[in-house]
Design an enzyme around this catalytic site. Structure first.
Site, PDB file in Angstrom:
ATOM      1  CB  SER A  45      68.515 -48.448 -64.924  1.00  0.00           C
ATOM      2  OG  SER A  45      69.137 -49.619 -65.033  1.00  0.00           O
ATOM      3  CG  ASP A  83      64.603 -53.620 -69.063  1.00  0.00           C
ATOM      4  OD1 ASP A  83      63.528 -54.142 -69.024  1.00  0.00           O
ATOM      5  OD2 ASP A  83      64.943 -52.660 -68.264  1.00  0.00           O
ATOM      6  CE  LYS A 113      63.257 -55.107 -65.887  1.00  0.00           C
ATOM      7  NZ  LYS A 113      62.409 -54.218 -66.490  1.00  0.00           N
ATOM      8  CD  GLU A 182      61.134 -49.284 -60.529  1.00  0.00           C
ATOM      9  OE1 GLU A 182      61.063 -50.253 -61.665  1.00  0.00           O
ATOM     10  OE2 GLU A 182      61.587 -48.331 -60.299  1.00  0.00           O
TER      11      GLU A 182
HETATM   12  O1  KIV Z   1      66.038 -50.930 -65.875  1.00  0.00           O
HETATM   13  C1  KIV Z   1      66.266 -51.284 -64.654  1.00  0.00           C
HETATM   14  O2  KIV Z   1      67.252 -51.524 -64.033  1.00  0.00           O
HETATM   15  C2  KIV Z   1      65.004 -51.876 -64.150  1.00  0.00           C
HETATM   16  C3  KIV Z   1      65.177 -52.370 -62.465  1.00  0.00           C
HETATM   17  C4  KIV Z   1      64.990 -51.005 -61.937  1.00  0.00           C
HETATM   18  C5  KIV Z   1      64.103 -53.332 -62.310  1.00  0.00           C
HETATM   19  O3  KIV Z   1      64.238 -52.080 -64.769  1.00  0.00           O
END
Ligand code: KIV
Length: 276
Positions: A45, A83, A113, A182
């Site tokens: 994000s 992420d 993740k 989500e």
């Molecule tokens: O990228 C992000 O911040 C996310 C969250 C919304 C779980 O994947």
């Protein structure tokens, strides 16, 4: 001692709710960590809230690693989760493993993740098999935004709900230690949470999840271009920052900043030579 995967799993068993937040830089990570948040996600994000892209899709591994390193330097106790960006784990299991390892080895994160369920099972198994904890992410997965046709609620028909449940079970079987749910209906998240032995972390998935995650800019009110329904603003930083910047601007223009308090001096006699 950093928070471990086992401690997070135990929190579910004990019925202790898990709070998770995103962070993208050293100073914010330090505050989040000192506040006792056990899980910090360096979310892709950041593409939107930090880098100004329209979606998470343009985010690269290099950008993610750059921010992950800063967060790891700021967070001493929380588990830092990197992420995996778009296309860093889609092409092959080898690629997925190589990029997951970069988050741990170069970025200093403790877990990664990735988005997807049944389709990423093989990759999750491979990454976990090499000792890297994996958090899953299903429901509204922003990297698939073009397929969904927007940020829409997922799992609303019986077929779609069954698919989300199937994805959750697949991720647990593959070895994920927790799963982000989500933007799915509260009732579906409740069923998934009851079915799994690993924690569910909701964002727009209602109260029954084992934990909650939010984008920090959403809860601080520092990114206001798009405020999702699931976000609660605990502060309005945009207003606070705008007021401070305007005040600074006005004081500089008026010659009211800096004052002596923000200035340095030396003995005037030492300047005699210079002013001759
Ligand atoms: O990228 C992000 O911040 C996310 C969250 C919304 C779980 O994947």
């Amino acid at each position: 001692m950093r928070v471990t995967v086992n401690q997070i799993k135990e929190m579910k068993q004990k019925g202790e709710k898990i709070a998770m937040l995103t962070a993208y830089d050293y100073s914010t990570a330090k505050i989040v960590d000192e506040a006792g948040i056990p899980l910090i996600l360096v979310g892709d994000s950041l593409g939107m809230v930090v880098l100004g892209y329209e979606s998470t899709i343009p985010v690269t591994m290099e950008e993610m690693l750059h921010h992950t390193k800063a967060v790891v330097r700021g967070a001493k106790r929380a588990m830092v989760i990197g992420d995996m960006p778009f296309m860093s784990y889609h092409i092959s299991a080898d690629d997925a493993l190589r990029n997951a390892a970069r988050f741990i080895q170069e970025g200093g994160a403790q877990a990664i993740k990735l988005e997807g369920g049944v389709t990423v099972m093989e990759k999750v198994t491979r990454i976990v098999g090499c000792g890297i904890p994996v958090m899953g992410h299903i429901g509204l997965t922003p990297q698939s935004i073009h397929q969904f046709g927007g940020f829409t609620v997922q799992g609303k028909t019986p077929e779609a709900a069954a698919k989300v449940l199937e994805d959750a079970v697949a991720l647990e079987e593959a070895g994920a230690f927790a799963i982000v749910l989500e933007t799915i209906p509260t009732q579906l998240a409740k069923i998934i949470t009851a079915k799994l032995s690993i924690p569910t972390i909701g964002i727009g998935a209602g109260i029954h999840c084992d934990g909650q995650v939010q984008v920090i800019n959403d809860i601080l009110g520092s990114y206001t271009e798009f405020v999702p329904k699931h976000a609660k603003q605990y502060a309005k930083l945009t207003d606070i920052i705008r007021n401070a910047v305007t005040q600074y601007h006005n004081e500089v223009k008026a010659g009211a900043f800096p004052t002596e308090k923000q200035s340095y001096s030396i003995d005037e006699s030492l300047l005699a030579e210079l002013t001759k």
